[in-house]
Design a protein around this motif. Structure first.
Motif, PDB file in Angstrom:
ATOM      1  N   LYS A 117       0.834  -1.194   0.000  1.00 41.95           N
ATOM      2  CA  LYS A 117       0.000   0.000   0.000  1.00 41.95           C
ATOM      3  C   LYS A 117       0.873   1.250   0.000  1.00 41.95           C
ATOM      4  O   LYS A 117       1.684   1.464   0.904  1.00 41.95           O
ATOM      5  CB  LYS A 117      -0.920   0.000   1.229  1.00 41.95           C
ATOM      6  CG  LYS A 117      -1.860   1.199   1.288  1.00 41.95           C
ATOM      7  CD  LYS A 117      -2.719   1.134   2.539  1.00 41.95           C
ATOM      8  CE  LYS A 117      -3.592   2.373   2.683  1.00 41.95           C
ATOM      9  NZ  LYS A 117      -4.395   2.341   3.928  1.00 41.95           N
TER      10      LYS A 117
ATOM     11  N   ALA B  65      -3.041   0.295  -3.988  1.00 43.06           N
ATOM     12  CA  ALA B  65      -2.604  -1.032  -3.538  1.00 43.06           C
ATOM     13  C   ALA B  65      -1.934  -1.719  -4.718  1.00 43.06           C
ATOM     14  O   ALA B  65      -2.560  -1.974  -5.750  1.00 43.06           O
ATOM     15  CB  ALA B  65      -3.784  -1.845  -3.039  1.00 43.06           C
TER      16      ALA B  65
ATOM     17  N   ASP C   2       3.503  -1.103   3.931  1.00 42.14           N
ATOM     18  CA  ASP C   2       2.938   0.137   3.420  1.00 42.14           C
ATOM     19  C   ASP C   2       3.939   1.273   3.588  1.00 42.14           C
ATOM     20  O   ASP C   2       4.904   1.162   4.357  1.00 42.14           O
ATOM     21  CB  ASP C   2       1.627   0.468   4.137  1.00 42.14           C
ATOM     22  CG  ASP C   2       1.844   0.834   5.598  1.00 42.14           C
ATOM     23  OD1 ASP C   2       2.307  -0.041   6.361  1.00 42.14           O
ATOM     24  OD2 ASP C   2       1.577   1.988   5.967  1.00 42.14           O
TER      25      ASP C   2
END
Length: 388
Positions: free
Chosen positions: A22, A65, A92
């Motif tokens: 992410k 994503a 992320d």
């Protein structure tokens, strides 16, 4: 039954969330006329086909994503600024961008990506820019060693100390270290190849550069700079082989050092095929099979984008003889089908070439089969060491 279904749905969600990275953040003073892109190479090289545009909201915020099943290097691009990112499944990263900077503020992938910035992985070296490029081209090999090789690789050692002192796990440190060293060597190789050096100086510089570097060919270390290094290493072996042939007066009927086939056979190979097969043989003779499989997959993709149907079909056939279960085979078969369809639709397109029926396609298989039986095939090199 309902509990089982809920459990399965939760399991699928967890698996899918762990197979992505992410990326989110904000572009300050966002200009909607500019695009934000991320380029994720299949194996190595920068190709526009691998770029994905990231949607940016009117206030400059974005979130995407990215499907990532294994550690991957990528390039984030905005307003002419290129920044390498390290993507890992399930992690992320939050970024802040302006027209001239890309910075990172938070996320589970923060440390490795800040480290990449600290070691200046994306910096264009001074010797690849004017006026240094032209000035250094006038230097002797001894001067290049003192003014270029020793200082530049010493800087690498300083950057390696930065990597060592981070809190990253050892595998991530090894990956970043390998990408740093191989990218530095690739830059130096580019200088040796493109600067207007005398041929003996250029050859000697390449031989010294690669002769003093060795690398552990472990697949889990393999990023795009690593695979570009391998591509350059094969060219180094070509230079080294032909310098050896000239100095030792090796007959054309004898095996070429590091490649295992004679010069006569190589010339016939070049006449029927291209350098792609020559390097495929060189890779098979010098690298582990896990490395060759990924390296040659990128070569196949390049042939597809070059619309070179002839060499794509022949190299794919040779590749599948060695790697019959390659996970990328369906994709390559689709590429071949695409070009076949394009050829039928546009028979006058000279950029697409069809293999003639009388070409001896099977001869490449025979060469590979001979190589597979030779001792030393798939030999491995040592770990990254600099001994200037």
């Amino acid at each position: 039954m309902k509990k089982i279904l809920v459990f399965l749905l939760m399991t699928l969600f967890c698996l899918s969330s762990h197979a992505q990275f992410k990326l989110s953040g904000k572009i300050w003073n966002y200009d909607p006329n500019k695009t934000l892109e991320i380029n994720i190479p299949l194996v190595f090289g920068f190709y526009k086909e691998n770029s994905q545009r990231i949607t940016v909201a009117g206030d400059g915020t974005f979130e995407v994503a990215l499907p990532v099943t294994a550690r991957k290097s990528a390039t984030l691009i905005y307003s002419g600024v290129f920044q390498t990112l390290l993507l890992s499944p399930g992690k992320d990263l939050i970024a802040n961008l302006t027209d001239s900077t890309i910075g990172f503020t938070a996320g589970s992938a923060l440390t490795e990506n800040r480290t990449i910035q600290q070691i200046k992985l994306d910096e264009v070296p001074f010797f690849m820019k004017a006026p240094a490029l032209n000035n250094l081209a006038k230097r002797s090999l001894a001067e290049l060693r003192q003014q270029l090789l020793i200082p530049f690789l010493a800087d690498c050692n300083q950057m390696n100390e930065v990597i060592r002192t981070t809190s990253l796990p050892s595998q991530l440190k090894d990956y970043i270290r390998t990408e740093l060293y191989t990218k530095r060597i690739n830059h130096l190789n580019d200088f040796a190849r493109v600067a207007e050096l005398p041929k003996p100086t250029s050859d000697s510089l390449v031989l010294e550069l690669f002769g003093k570097a060795s690398i552990n060919l472990q697949d889990n270390f393999g990023g795009p700079s690593f695979y570009s290094f391998l591509d350059n290493y094969l060219r180094y072996l070509e230079t080294k082989a032909f310098v050896k042939i000239r100095s030792e007066k090796i007959p054309s009927s004898e095996p070429i050092p590091y490649f295992g086939i004679s010069l006569d056979s190589a010339n016939r190979l070049m006449n029927s095929y291209s350098k792609d097969y020559w390097r495929f043989i060189g890779a098979l003779n010098n690298f582990p099979k896990t490395i060759v499989e990924k390296y040659n997959f990128q070569q196949l993709v390049n042939l597809y984008h070059d619309r070179d149907l002839t060499h794509l079909k022949a190299l794919a056939g040779a590749h599948w003889k060695i790697f019959p279960t390659d996970e990328h085979r369906p994709l390559v078969e689709r590429y071949i089908a695409d070009l076949d369809s394009l050829l039928i639709a546009n028979k006058q397109n000279k950029q697409i070439r069809l293999i003639e029926d009388d070409q001896p396609i099977s001869s490449i298989y025979d060469l590979i089969a001979e190589l597979k039986g030779k001792s030393g095939l798939f030999g491995c090199l040592g770990y990254l060491v600099w001994s200037l």
